[in-house]
Enzyme design. Sequence first.
Site, PDB file in Angstrom:
ATOM      1  N   LYS A  29       0.840  -1.199   0.000  1.00 20.61           N
ATOM      2  CA  LYS A  29       0.000   0.000   0.000  1.00 20.61           C
ATOM      3  C   LYS A  29       0.881   1.259   0.000  1.00 20.61           C
ATOM      4  CE  LYS A  29      -3.813  -2.409   2.355  1.00 20.61           C
ATOM      5  NZ  LYS A  29      -4.709  -2.440   3.545  1.00 20.61           N
ATOM      6  N   TYR A  69     -12.495  -2.760  -3.357  1.00 21.55           N
ATOM      7  CA  TYR A  69     -13.015  -2.867  -1.986  1.00 21.55           C
ATOM      8  C   TYR A  69     -14.544  -2.826  -1.948  1.00 21.55           C
ATOM      9  CZ  TYR A  69      -8.405  -2.476   0.314  1.00 21.55           C
ATOM     10  OH  TYR A  69      -7.131  -2.701   0.792  1.00 21.55           O
ATOM     11  N   ASN A 132      -1.831  -0.230   7.373  1.00 19.96           N
ATOM     12  CA  ASN A 132      -1.299  -1.579   7.648  1.00 19.96           C
ATOM     13  C   ASN A 132      -0.434  -2.150   6.520  1.00 19.96           C
ATOM     14  OD1 ASN A 132      -3.389  -2.138   5.927  1.00 19.96           O
ATOM     15  ND2 ASN A 132      -4.414  -3.619   7.253  1.00 19.96           N
ATOM     16  N   HIS A 135      -1.658  -5.533   1.356  1.00 23.01           N
ATOM     17  CA  HIS A 135      -2.926  -6.215   1.082  1.00 23.01           C
ATOM     18  C   HIS A 135      -2.634  -7.615   0.562  1.00 23.01           C
ATOM     19  CE1 HIS A 135      -6.888  -7.169  -0.589  1.00 23.01           C
ATOM     20  NE2 HIS A 135      -6.219  -7.636  -1.629  1.00 23.01           N
ATOM     21  N   GLU A 146      -9.296 -10.239  -8.095  1.00 23.08           N
ATOM     22  CA  GLU A 146      -8.361  -9.130  -7.888  1.00 23.08           C
ATOM     23  C   GLU A 146      -7.248  -9.136  -8.943  1.00 23.08           C
ATOM     24  OE1 GLU A 146      -9.188  -8.913  -3.071  1.00 23.08           O
ATOM     25  OE2 GLU A 146      -7.206  -9.534  -3.750  1.00 23.08           O
TER      26      GLU A 146
HETATM   27  P1  ADP Z   1      -7.693  -7.294   4.956  1.00 19.73           P
HETATM   28  O1  ADP Z   1      -6.969  -6.165   4.267  1.00 19.73           O
HETATM   29  O2  ADP Z   1      -6.822  -7.927   6.025  1.00 19.73           O
HETATM   30  O3  ADP Z   1      -8.276  -8.307   4.008  1.00 19.73           O
HETATM   31  P2  ADP Z   1     -10.360  -6.130   5.298  1.00 19.73           P
HETATM   32  O4  ADP Z   1     -10.721  -6.631   3.960  1.00 19.73           O
HETATM   33  O5  ADP Z   1     -11.299  -6.394   6.439  1.00 19.73           O
HETATM   34  O6  ADP Z   1      -8.918  -6.658   5.774  1.00 19.73           O
HETATM   35  O7  ADP Z   1     -10.154  -4.556   5.250  1.00 19.73           O
HETATM   36  C1  ADP Z   1      -9.509  -3.965   4.164  1.00 19.73           C
HETATM   37  C2  ADP Z   1      -8.620  -2.854   4.660  1.00 19.73           C
HETATM   38  O8  ADP Z   1      -9.431  -1.827   5.222  1.00 19.73           O
HETATM   39  C3  ADP Z   1      -7.647  -3.232   5.783  1.00 19.73           C
HETATM   40  O9  ADP Z   1      -6.464  -3.845   5.321  1.00 19.73           O
HETATM   41  C4  ADP Z   1      -7.384  -1.887   6.417  1.00 19.73           C
HETATM   42  O10 ADP Z   1      -6.432  -1.122   5.660  1.00 19.73           O
HETATM   43  C5  ADP Z   1      -8.735  -1.196   6.284  1.00 19.73           C
HETATM   44  N1  ADP Z   1      -9.507  -1.332   7.512  1.00 19.73           N
HETATM   45  C6  ADP Z   1     -10.109  -2.445   7.980  1.00 19.73           C
HETATM   46  N2  ADP Z   1     -10.719  -2.210   9.140  1.00 19.73           N
HETATM   47  C7  ADP Z   1     -10.496  -0.898   9.428  1.00 19.73           C
HETATM   48  C8  ADP Z   1     -10.858  -0.012  10.504  1.00 19.73           C
HETATM   49  N3  ADP Z   1     -11.593  -0.446  11.519  1.00 19.73           N
HETATM   50  N4  ADP Z   1     -10.432   1.259  10.437  1.00 19.73           N
HETATM   51  C9  ADP Z   1      -9.692   1.711   9.398  1.00 19.73           C
HETATM   52  N5  ADP Z   1      -9.317   0.939   8.353  1.00 19.73           N
HETATM   53  C10 ADP Z   1      -9.711  -0.336   8.370  1.00 19.73           C
END
Ligand code: ADP
Length: 169
Positions: A29, A69, A132, A135, A146
């Site tokens: 990211k 997303y 974080n 992805h 994707e």
């Molecule tokens: P992942 O990326 O681990 O598959 P998700 O699909 O649930 O997780 O969420 C996509 C992305 O959205 C996460 O990697 C993170 O960057 C963001 N995200 C998820 N939950 C939150 C939250 N509570 N607050 C802010 N950003 C979030």
Amino acid sequence: HLRRNIEAHAAHEHQFTMSSSEQTFIAIKPDGVQRGLIGPIISRFESRGFKLVAIKLTVPTKEHLEKHYEDLSSKPFFPGLIAYMGSGPVCAMVWEGRDAVKTGRVLLGATNPAASAPGTIRGDYAIDVGRNVCHGSDAVESAKKEIALWFKPEEVQSWKAAQFDWIYE
Ligand code: ADP
């Protein structure tokens, strides 16, 4: 355009039937790119034994990210997530290998870095769930979607790694 890509990727479906040929979509990211983590993240996938089959640096459009997303569109953090992901270059990749989707998620760590074990990418490099670093596809089906969204079929290379027979029995 997306449906055409999915169909073209499906033409290479036989690749997915070999267990060592499962593919996953991994992206570094904008925060990971800005923090100089492209090298360390690629290194973890390479040294584990996975094979890089596609890579590009791209600033995704809002429309592209909303598609990527779409399952999260009702979440309160959705607008912030789209803005963050479009704020700079993303390093988009496809990695291939046995259980690439599941093991890729293990390498990444939990979505919220606070719950990520040390030794995982997020557990070593991140603090905030909204920053974080990386992805990874969460299922084989979403990986296919994707990969088709981020790459044209001809951008995904098919090659045999010299080390293949030393990685798999
Ligand atoms: P992942 O990326 O681990 O598959 P998700 O699909 O649930 O997780 O969420 C996509 C992305 O959205 C996460 O990697 C993170 O960057 C963001 N995200 C998820 N939950 C939150 C939250 N509570 N607050 C802010 N950003 C979030």
